[in-house]
Design a protein around this motif. Structure first.
Motif, PDB file in Angstrom:
ATOM      1  N   VAL A   1       3.695  23.823   7.472  1.00  0.00           N
ATOM      2  CA  VAL A   1       4.275  22.506   7.698  1.00  0.00           C
ATOM      3  C   VAL A   1       5.235  22.580   8.880  1.00  0.00           C
ATOM      4  O   VAL A   1       5.421  21.629   9.611  1.00  0.00           O
ATOM      5  N   VAL A   2       5.831  23.739   9.064  1.00  0.00           N
ATOM      6  CA  VAL A   2       6.878  23.931  10.054  1.00  0.00           C
ATOM      7  C   VAL A   2       6.426  24.949  11.084  1.00  0.00           C
ATOM      8  O   VAL A   2       5.883  25.988  10.730  1.00  0.00           O
ATOM      9  N   ASP A   3       6.675  24.652  12.338  1.00  0.00           N
ATOM     10  CA  ASP A   3       6.422  25.608  13.418  1.00  0.00           C
ATOM     11  C   ASP A   3       7.755  26.282  13.730  1.00  0.00           C
ATOM     12  O   ASP A   3       8.674  25.647  14.256  1.00  0.00           O
TER      13      ASP A   3
ATOM     14  N   ASN B   1      16.557  27.901  14.193  1.00  0.00           N
ATOM     15  CA  ASN B   1      16.637  29.113  13.364  1.00  0.00           C
ATOM     16  C   ASN B   1      18.040  29.683  13.275  1.00  0.00           C
ATOM     17  O   ASN B   1      18.246  30.884  13.362  1.00  0.00           O
ATOM     18  N   ILE B   2      19.018  28.820  13.124  1.00  0.00           N
ATOM     19  CA  ILE B   2      20.397  29.275  12.942  1.00  0.00           C
ATOM     20  C   ILE B   2      20.963  28.660  11.671  1.00  0.00           C
ATOM     21  O   ILE B   2      20.532  27.598  11.240  1.00  0.00           O
ATOM     22  N   TYR B   3      21.935  29.333  11.103  1.00  0.00           N
ATOM     23  CA  TYR B   3      22.576  28.838   9.887  1.00  0.00           C
ATOM     24  C   TYR B   3      23.288  27.519  10.147  1.00  0.00           C
ATOM     25  O   TYR B   3      23.170  26.579   9.369  1.00  0.00           O
ATOM     26  N   ASN B   4      24.035  27.463  11.238  1.00  0.00           N
ATOM     27  CA  ASN B   4      24.821  26.262  11.542  1.00  0.00           C
ATOM     28  C   ASN B   4      23.937  25.165  12.120  1.00  0.00           C
ATOM     29  O   ASN B   4      24.130  24.697  13.229  1.00  0.00           O
TER      30      ASN B   4
ATOM     31  N   VAL C   1      14.807  32.748  -3.580  1.00  0.00           N
ATOM     32  CA  VAL C   1      14.634  31.454  -2.922  1.00  0.00           C
ATOM     33  C   VAL C   1      13.289  31.317  -2.229  1.00  0.00           C
ATOM     34  O   VAL C   1      12.661  30.267  -2.300  1.00  0.00           O
ATOM     35  N   LEU C   2      12.818  32.359  -1.570  1.00  0.00           N
ATOM     36  CA  LEU C   2      11.650  32.223  -0.699  1.00  0.00           C
ATOM     37  C   LEU C   2      10.317  32.620  -1.313  1.00  0.00           C
ATOM     38  O   LEU C   2       9.282  32.091  -0.913  1.00  0.00           O
ATOM     39  N   ASN C   3      10.307  33.547  -2.224  1.00  0.00           N
ATOM     40  CA  ASN C   3       9.034  34.013  -2.794  1.00  0.00           C
ATOM     41  C   ASN C   3       8.367  32.931  -3.636  1.00  0.00           C
ATOM     42  O   ASN C   3       9.039  32.062  -4.182  1.00  0.00           O
ATOM     43  N   ASP C   4       7.052  33.009  -3.759  1.00  0.00           N
ATOM     44  CA  ASP C   4       6.317  32.073  -4.609  1.00  0.00           C
ATOM     45  C   ASP C   4       6.904  32.107  -6.012  1.00  0.00           C
ATOM     46  O   ASP C   4       7.096  33.173  -6.582  1.00  0.00           O
ATOM     47  N   GLY C   5       7.191  30.960  -6.536  1.00  0.00           N
ATOM     48  CA  GLY C   5       7.737  30.875  -7.883  1.00  0.00           C
ATOM     49  C   GLY C   5       9.204  31.251  -7.987  1.00  0.00           C
ATOM     50  O   GLY C   5       9.713  31.432  -9.086  1.00  0.00           O
ATOM     51  N   ALA C   6       9.880  31.363  -6.855  1.00  0.00           N
ATOM     52  CA  ALA C   6      11.290  31.733  -6.873  1.00  0.00           C
ATOM     53  C   ALA C   6      12.084  30.707  -7.675  1.00  0.00           C
ATOM     54  O   ALA C   6      11.978  29.516  -7.456  1.00  0.00           O
TER      55      ALA C   6
ATOM     56  N   GLN D   1       9.961  26.542   4.091  1.00  0.00           N
ATOM     57  CA  GLN D   1       9.428  27.129   5.324  1.00  0.00           C
ATOM     58  C   GLN D   1      10.503  27.225   6.409  1.00  0.00           C
ATOM     59  O   GLN D   1      10.540  28.203   7.156  1.00  0.00           O
ATOM     60  N   ILE D   2      11.397  26.242   6.482  1.00  0.00           N
ATOM     61  CA  ILE D   2      12.503  26.321   7.441  1.00  0.00           C
ATOM     62  C   ILE D   2      13.389  27.515   7.100  1.00  0.00           C
ATOM     63  O   ILE D   2      13.769  28.299   7.979  1.00  0.00           O
ATOM     64  N   LEU D   3      13.702  27.685   5.818  1.00  0.00           N
ATOM     65  CA  LEU D   3      14.505  28.833   5.387  1.00  0.00           C
ATOM     66  C   LEU D   3      13.773  30.146   5.660  1.00  0.00           C
ATOM     67  O   LEU D   3      14.394  31.138   6.051  1.00  0.00           O
ATOM     68  N   GLN D   4      12.460  30.164   5.481  1.00  0.00           N
ATOM     69  CA  GLN D   4      11.669  31.370   5.750  1.00  0.00           C
ATOM     70  C   GLN D   4      11.702  31.711   7.238  1.00  0.00           C
ATOM     71  O   GLN D   4      11.849  32.871   7.606  1.00  0.00           O
ATOM     72  N   CYS D   5      11.583  30.707   8.091  1.00  0.00           N
ATOM     73  CA  CYS D   5      11.670  30.934   9.545  1.00  0.00           C
ATOM     74  C   CYS D   5      13.016  31.560   9.899  1.00  0.00           C
ATOM     75  O   CYS D   5      13.090  32.526  10.663  1.00  0.00           O
ATOM     76  N   TRP D   6      14.076  30.995   9.340  1.00  0.00           N
ATOM     77  CA  TRP D   6      15.423  31.502   9.592  1.00  0.00           C
ATOM     78  C   TRP D   6      15.566  32.936   9.080  1.00  0.00           C
ATOM     79  O   TRP D   6      16.089  33.809   9.775  1.00  0.00           O
ATOM     80  N   TYR D   7      15.069  33.190   7.888  1.00  0.00           N
ATOM     81  CA  TYR D   7      15.140  34.540   7.304  1.00  0.00           C
ATOM     82  C   TYR D   7      14.377  35.536   8.173  1.00  0.00           C
ATOM     83  O   TYR D   7      14.872  36.612   8.487  1.00  0.00           O
TER      84      TYR D   7
END
Length: 111
Positions: free
Chosen positions: A23-25, A31-34, A79-84, A98-104
């Protein structure tokens, strides 16, 4: 013919778990926290993990407070894994995950 039926039955029962559609590119995000990340975390996690909440035995409201969970891999597991369970409890959308995964994956930069 029994062997052929068994093969077809086995093939029909196999399930492929295709990856969720992207969904997210990641290349288009800061990709920053702030930025979007802190907004997502504040609106989904602070309901339990804020100092004003009694829903969790610990507070996670700032980048510094998230960092140990990021570095230890707990954030990824919870948070990120399937079923987290944290993603489910916080009702994160697939886009937010997906946004959080990109950042991670980018090394979870603060700025």
């Amino acid at each position: 013919s029994t062997a052929i039926f068994t093969i077809f039955l086995f093939a029909a029962c196999q399930t492929d778990n295709p990856a969720l559609p992207e969904v997210v590119d990641c290349n288009t995000l800061d990709n920053i926290y702030n930025g979007e990340v802190s907004s997502i975390l504040s609106s989904n996690c602070a309901t339990c993990h804020a100092s004003t909440s009694s829903g969790s035995p610990f507070d996670i409201e700032t980048y510094a407070e998230y960092l140990p969970y990021l570095e230890s891999g707990v954030f990824e597991i919870e948070v990120l894994n399937d079923g987290a369970r944290m993603a489910d409890w916080g009702n994160l959308t697939e886009e937010e995950i997906q946004i959080l995964q990109c950042w991670y994956d980018a090394g979870y930069p603060e700025n």
